[in-house]
Design an enzyme around this catalytic site. Structure first.
Site, PDB file in Angstrom:
ATOM      1  N   PRO A 170       0.835  -1.223   0.000  1.00 30.00           N
ATOM      2  CA  PRO A 170       0.000   0.000   0.000  1.00 30.00           C
ATOM      3  C   PRO A 170       0.860   1.260   0.000  1.00 30.00           C
ATOM      4  O   PRO A 170       1.933   1.293   0.596  1.00 30.00           O
ATOM      5  CB  PRO A 170      -0.816  -0.111   1.289  1.00 30.00           C
ATOM      6  CG  PRO A 170      -0.835  -1.575   1.587  1.00 30.00           C
ATOM      7  CD  PRO A 170       0.509  -2.084   1.122  1.00 30.00           C
ATOM      8  N   ALA A 171       0.360   2.292  -0.632  1.00 27.45           N
ATOM      9  CA  ALA A 171       1.071   3.565  -0.711  1.00 27.45           C
ATOM     10  C   ALA A 171       1.327   4.146   0.682  1.00 27.45           C
ATOM     11  O   ALA A 171       2.281   4.892   0.890  1.00 27.45           O
ATOM     12  CB  ALA A 171       0.274   4.555  -1.553  1.00 27.45           C
ATOM     13  N   SER A 172       0.462   3.781   1.660  1.00 27.03           N
ATOM     14  CA  SER A 172       0.611   4.321   3.011  1.00 27.03           C
ATOM     15  C   SER A 172       1.779   3.676   3.767  1.00 27.03           C
ATOM     16  O   SER A 172       2.141   4.129   4.841  1.00 27.03           O
ATOM     17  CB  SER A 172      -0.678   4.131   3.806  1.00 27.03           C
ATOM     18  OG  SER A 172      -0.971   2.748   3.953  1.00 27.03           O
ATOM     19  N   CYS A 173       2.376   2.611   3.208  1.00 29.92           N
ATOM     20  CA  CYS A 173       3.524   1.950   3.852  1.00 29.92           C
ATOM     21  C   CYS A 173       4.823   2.496   3.281  1.00 29.92           C
ATOM     22  O   CYS A 173       4.933   2.729   2.090  1.00 29.92           O
ATOM     23  CB  CYS A 173       3.485   0.445   3.596  1.00 29.92           C
ATOM     24  SG  CYS A 173       2.103  -0.395   4.367  1.00 29.92           S
ATOM     25  N   ILE A 174       5.783   2.676   4.170  1.00 32.54           N
ATOM     26  CA  ILE A 174       7.093   3.204   3.737  1.00 32.54           C
ATOM     27  C   ILE A 174       7.935   2.066   3.186  1.00 32.54           C
ATOM     28  O   ILE A 174       7.984   1.004   3.724  1.00 32.54           O
ATOM     29  CB  ILE A 174       7.823   3.881   4.929  1.00 32.54           C
ATOM     30  CG1 ILE A 174       6.958   5.009   5.460  1.00 32.54           C
ATOM     31  CG2 ILE A 174       9.167   4.426   4.476  1.00 32.54           C
ATOM     32  CD1 ILE A 174       7.426   5.607   6.772  1.00 32.54           C
TER      33      ILE A 174
END
Length: 102
Positions: A98-102
């Site tokens: 997911p884009a929210s994970c670094i």
């Protein structure tokens, strides 16, 4: 790139996330879980199924959204997938990070 998981050749990106969800299977999920020192239970598979459904419906995933899903709360999500629950569960579910994970 290709990686052999559970005896099958699957397409993955440079971080090891599967790039073709149609190649996913419970056997592959179990192998990916072992890489994170996890033993999958039916409860894990409920969460993985939810993540896959959200991905197919193009719903952006965040820990907060998963926690509000009614499928699993944030505390249990961390208990099921310690050390980065969304990142690890997405990998095991066979969906992109997911884009929210670094």
């Amino acid at each position: 790139m290709e990686k052999t998981i559970a005896g099958k050749s699957v397409a993955v990106n440079e971080e090891g996330y599967m790039t073709d969800l149609s190649q996913w299977s419970p056997e592959i999920a179990n192998e990916l879980a072992k890489e994170s020192n996890l033993e999958l239970s039916p409860r894990h598979f409920e969460v993985l199924e939810y993540l896959q459904t959200q991905y197919k419906n193009e719903v952006p995933l965040t820990i907060r959204r998963v926690g509000a899903s009614g499928v699993v709360d944030i505390k249990e999500f961390y208990a099921l997938f310690p050390a980065g629950p969304l990142k690890i569960s997405s990998k095991i579910a066979g969906i992109p990070k997911p884009a929210s994970c670094i």
